[in-house]
Design a protein around this motif. Structure first.
Motif, PDB file in Angstrom:
ATOM      1  N   GLY A 244      17.615  44.648 -77.438  1.00  0.00           N
ATOM      2  CA  GLY A 244      17.891  44.653 -79.036  1.00  0.00           C
ATOM      3  C   GLY A 244      16.741  43.734 -79.653  1.00  0.00           C
ATOM      4  N   VAL A 245      16.560  42.758 -78.875  1.00  0.00           N
ATOM      5  CA  VAL A 245      15.375  41.655 -79.260  1.00  0.00           C
ATOM      6  C   VAL A 245      14.039  42.389 -79.418  1.00  0.00           C
ATOM      7  N   LEU A 246      13.787  43.422 -78.349  1.00  0.00           N
ATOM      8  CA  LEU A 246      12.535  43.939 -78.342  1.00  0.00           C
ATOM      9  C   LEU A 246      12.391  45.095 -79.535  1.00  0.00           C
TER      10      LEU A 246
ATOM     11  N   ILE B  36      18.547  53.017 -76.583  1.00  0.00           N
ATOM     12  CA  ILE B  36      18.053  52.676 -75.072  1.00  0.00           C
ATOM     13  C   ILE B  36      18.929  51.800 -74.229  1.00  0.00           C
ATOM     14  N   ALA B  37      19.293  50.769 -75.073  1.00  0.00           N
ATOM     15  CA  ALA B  37      20.404  49.954 -74.526  1.00  0.00           C
ATOM     16  C   ALA B  37      21.663  50.635 -73.947  1.00  0.00           C
TER      17      ALA B  37
ATOM     18  N   ALA C  24      23.288  44.854 -79.052  1.00  0.00           N
ATOM     19  CA  ALA C  24      21.877  45.274 -79.656  1.00  0.00           C
ATOM     20  C   ALA C  24      21.648  44.939 -80.965  1.00  0.00           C
ATOM     21  N   THR C  25      22.696  45.058 -81.794  1.00  0.00           N
ATOM     22  CA  THR C  25      22.523  44.766 -83.179  1.00  0.00           C
ATOM     23  C   THR C  25      22.272  43.126 -83.490  1.00  0.00           C
TER      24      THR C  25
END
Lengths: 322, 503
Positions: free
Chosen positions: B268-270, B277-278, B314-315
């Protein structure tokens, strides 16, 4: 009585029909009749979407009907334009567009219609292009970049939105006039290109000022040169292309279009309403905050400018072999 | 630094817990939950629609509401995935695979419960990471250039290989089909359209969520029509406690949730990698480490817990580049950025310094929102599973209707519906021929990004392929990808080698 009624029906129908025709004729200038849909092909939150929403708000009040922004993505605007051309030419559907639409027409990707089938109502704003470098780049000023590029042809990588896009074409124009060779690194959006330069992966980015102001303030990017005729308030020390000796002044532009064939009086009503909306304090505030330049241009001039941009892009795309 | 973060967070809570902001948070998560349920109509559209209503609202209240929609949607996305095999969001595609199988086995309730709990745990953990490590992670977000993304996608393809069940050849064919589909549309590098057959509607390529809804939901309906419905067999729940996850469910889901939180948060950071995708990587990871990988795809709880935790984590991760750099990491955060600019706040590297109450109030609200979502979702399980009591004709119409409305709402485009139905038929045929469908969908997602970053890297390196090997992060990812691919073989080799030694 029955016979009388039976005779009366056709008479009544004729009267009714004539009545509606007369009323309709009388209402021709009576625009708008219902809500106005403002199409936008760019995703919500993008610069043109923001413009559309900022404009729709005051325009609703001026026109007295809701002006609703509707996102219709796809084909860099091709889908939105196809939809617009499928609507009645009554002015109830308008389209928030940008200079990128000219690139699209120039590319020849659209086979079903041409740029001439739209009416370019009003140009709302212009936005200069800016070249900015990562602090780790082997140059700190535009002059140094040009010198470096002259010694290392093609070594200067410049990132930005799209291929054969306004951003790409302007970068190539700059390089040509400056007598240098650059390598263009295309990204799917301006923000992605800025991110790549922030990370130092591509030394230079070619974008619009609003996307980099905060990064320049934080010292993470160095603005090199700007395509506007005069220096802009956000980067008072950044030279214009002209000051650099590169004879080029050009802008990204955004405006409103509709379908060709919309009656002239309706075009005038819409044009005047959007012009008035642009003059509201809120809209001016938004323009200032995002470091945009007011770019009002009337219907005729904007149409001419758009046509010229399409032709010019065609030429450059041919030269680039795209 | 830890102390500083705690102190700021407490101040943040004083903002987030004001009655007004609690109300905004509640509206946000509720709306998010609802839009998450509807496929196609995702958080991007919901946030966009609400932007005009945000005029005059304080920026912190506005972002609390908008972010609530974002992570709320991640909770909601699993509901239709599990019950009807309609992925509510792109990040719920993986949940649909095993979640739906669980529902067929009469375990819809526990699957929904685990999905809510895993979402809560991962959501909360990711906000904790965000609280303490956001500034440190800013540089990590920027360290990914084109070569690194390329290698990450290679890792994604390795995960695809893991995902294929049964016949490896058929899995491969399915993946190649996905890659072929990914080439449709304008090429980002040259701008030239490919395989669009003159249609402007194909210029942007084929959207994978539309394909996923086609091959999952529509194909499932067709299958049920042809093979006489499986519906109706999964209605005996017995006691209401059967609606909740058992102790064993919680136990097997524990580690998958923790692992997925790390995977989800980092991805998520990327910028540009994101929740979808996570969830893929998490699913593949769980299958790799599982003692019974062959059961994946037939309805195992880990395969629901992992992807659901990953998309929620990811959020939280996506907020890192947004708050520390002013860079949108996903479509939703891009819209949120636009909204903030509209409210006169320009997020950038100085946001933490210039507007601390805004940032910390917002972060604190994410803790509150996750609790609200858990409380909201658990009692609703009993309501949602009632859907499965309906007879097949009604369910079939419901599935078609939700799919139609959802896919249309996606782009306001009829053309997407044609694509959905075409892939419904293709999906049905492939299923009848025993082709796994997940590899096709994954390859469709990864293919485009993979190609784009590969070619971009080569432009940057002036055509030299060594760029993928000379950069440490890229090299590491490639090594991991090779390990993921060949892990079983390597393991076999080591075992045999040892046996040989013993003799």
């Amino acid at each position: 009585m029955e016979v009388f009624l039976r005779k009366l029906v056709p008479v009544a129908m004729v009267v009714y029909l004539l009545g509606t025709i007369f009323l309709a004729a009388g209402q021709a200038a009576d625009f708008p009749k219902r809500k106005i849909t403002m199409l936008c092909h760019s995703s919500p939150g993008s610069p043109v979407d923001l413009m559309a929403r900022q404009l729709a708000e005051p325009a609703s009040k001026i026109l007295g009907v809701p002006v609703v922004v509707e996102t219709k993505t796809g084909g860099a605007g091709a889908v939105a334009m196809a939809y617009l051309l499928g609507q009645e030419a009554d002015g109830h559907t308008v389209y928030a567009m940008t200079r990128s639409n000219a690139d699209l027409f120039a590319s020849g990707q659209i086979k079903d219609f041409t740029w001439k089938e739209l009416a370019y109502l009003i140009r709302v704003q212009t936005d200069p292009f800016v070249l900015a470098a990562h602090p780790s780049a082997p140059f700190r000023t535009a002059k140094e970049m040009i010198d470096y590029a002259k010694k290392n042809p093609g070594k200067v990588k410049v990132g930005g939105f799209g291929s054969a896009s306004a951003h790409h074409i302007m970068a190539i124009k700059f390089a040509k006039k400056a007598g240098i060779e650059i390598t263009w690194v295309p990204y799917p959006g301006g923000a992605a290109a800025v991110t790549a330069t922030l990370g130092g992966h591509v030394p230079v980015v070619h974008t619009n000022p609003a996307t980099i102001i905060k990064h320049v303030q934080a010292g993470n990017l160095i603005p090199l040169a700007i395509s506007a005729g005069n220096r802009i308030a956000a980067f008072p020390e950044t030279l214009t292309y002209k000051e650099l000796g590169v004879a080029l002044e050009d802008y990204h532009f955004r405006g409103i279009a509709t379908k060709k064939g919309v009656p002239d009086d309706v075009i005038k009503i819409l044009h005047d309403a959007f012009k008035k909306a642009m003059e509201t304090p809120d809209f001016k505030e938004y323009t200032k905050k995002n470091d945009l330049l007011p770019g009002y241009m009337n219907h005729e001039d904007f149409t001419k400018l758009f046509g010229e941009t399409v032709e010019e892009n065609k030429k450059i795309q041919k030269e680039l072999g795209l | 630094m830890l102390f500083e973060a705690c102190h700021s967070l407490l101040q943040g809570f004083s903002v987030a817990l004001s009655l007004k902001n609690l109300w905004y948070c509640f509206i946000g998560v509720t709306v998010g939950n609802i839009v998450g349920v509807l496929p196609g109509f995702g958080p991007v559209s919901a946030v966009a629609i609400l932007i005009p209503l945000m005029y005059g609202v304080e920026p912190v209240s506005a972002i609390i509401l908008l972010a609530g929609i974002y992570y709320g949607a991640m909770y909601g996305g699993s509901i239709t995935s599990i019950l009807l095999k309609i992925p509510g969001e792109s990040s719920s595609v993986m949940t649909a695979i095993d979640g739906y199988e669980l529902a067929l086995k009469g375990r819809a309730g526990p699957a929904l419960g685990i999905s809510a709990i895993a979402s809560f745990v991962a959501g909360t953990l990711s906000v904790i990471f965000l609280t303490f490590f956001a500034p440190l992670l800013a540089s990590f977000a920027l360290s990914f250039g084109a070569p690194e993304y390329f290698s990450l996608m290679v890792m994604g393809f390795a995960a695809v290989a893991v995902l294929s069940t049964g016949d490896a050849l058929k899995g491969g064919i399915s993946a190649v089909l996905g890659i072929i589909l990914a080439t449709v549309g304008s090429d980002v590098i040259t701008g030239i359209p490919r395989f669009h057959f003159g249609s402007i509607y194909l210029l942007d390529g084929i959207d994978f969520l539309v394909v996923a809804i086609g091959v999952f939901a529509i194909a499932e309906v067709l299958d049920n029509v042809v093979t006489k419905s499986k519906f109706g067999q999964r209605l005996s729940y017995g006691k209401w406690t059967n609606l909740l996850p058992s102790l064993n469910d919680l136990k097997v889901s524990f580690w998958p949730t923790i692992r997925a939180t790390f995977i989800g948060f980092t991805t998520g950071v990327l910028p540009g990698a994101g929740a979808t995708i996570a969830s893929f990587i998490s699913y593949a990871t769980e299958k790799r480490v599982s003692k019974y990988p062959e059961k994946f795809g037939t309805g195992v709880m880990e395969a629901v817990a992992g992807p659901e935790a990953a998309n929620n984590a990811a959020t939280g991760g996506a907020m890192v580049p947004l708050l520390t750099l002013g860079i949108p990491g996903s479509n939703v955060t891009a819209v949120m950025l636009g909204a903030l600019m509209m409210l006169g706040l320009q997020p950038g590297p100085l946001l933490f310094k210039e507007h601390p109450t805004f940032v910390w109030g917002f972060i604190a609200s994410m803790y509150v929102g996750n609790v609200m979502l858990l409380i909201l979702n658990i009692p609703l399980i009993g309501v949602f599973v009632q859907v499965l009591r309906l007879s097949f004709p009604i369910i079939a119409i419901l599935v078609l209707e939700i799919s139609l409305v959802g896919v249309y709402a996606f782009n306001n485009n009829i053309f997407d519906l044609y694509i959905m139905f075409v892939f419904g038929i293709i999906g049905f045929l492939l299923k009848k021929l025993d082709f796994p469908l997940a590899p096709m969908i994954l390859a469709l997602v990864l293919g485009r990004i993979f190609e784009e970053h590969c070619r971009r890297s080569l432009i940057i390196s002036d055509g030299s392929f060594t760029i993928f090997l000379t950069r440490p992060i890229s090299l590491t990812l490639l090594v991991v990808a090779v390990l993921v691919m060949f892990y079983p073989m390597i393991l076999d080799f080591i075992r045999q080698h040892r046996k040989g030694k013993d003799k």
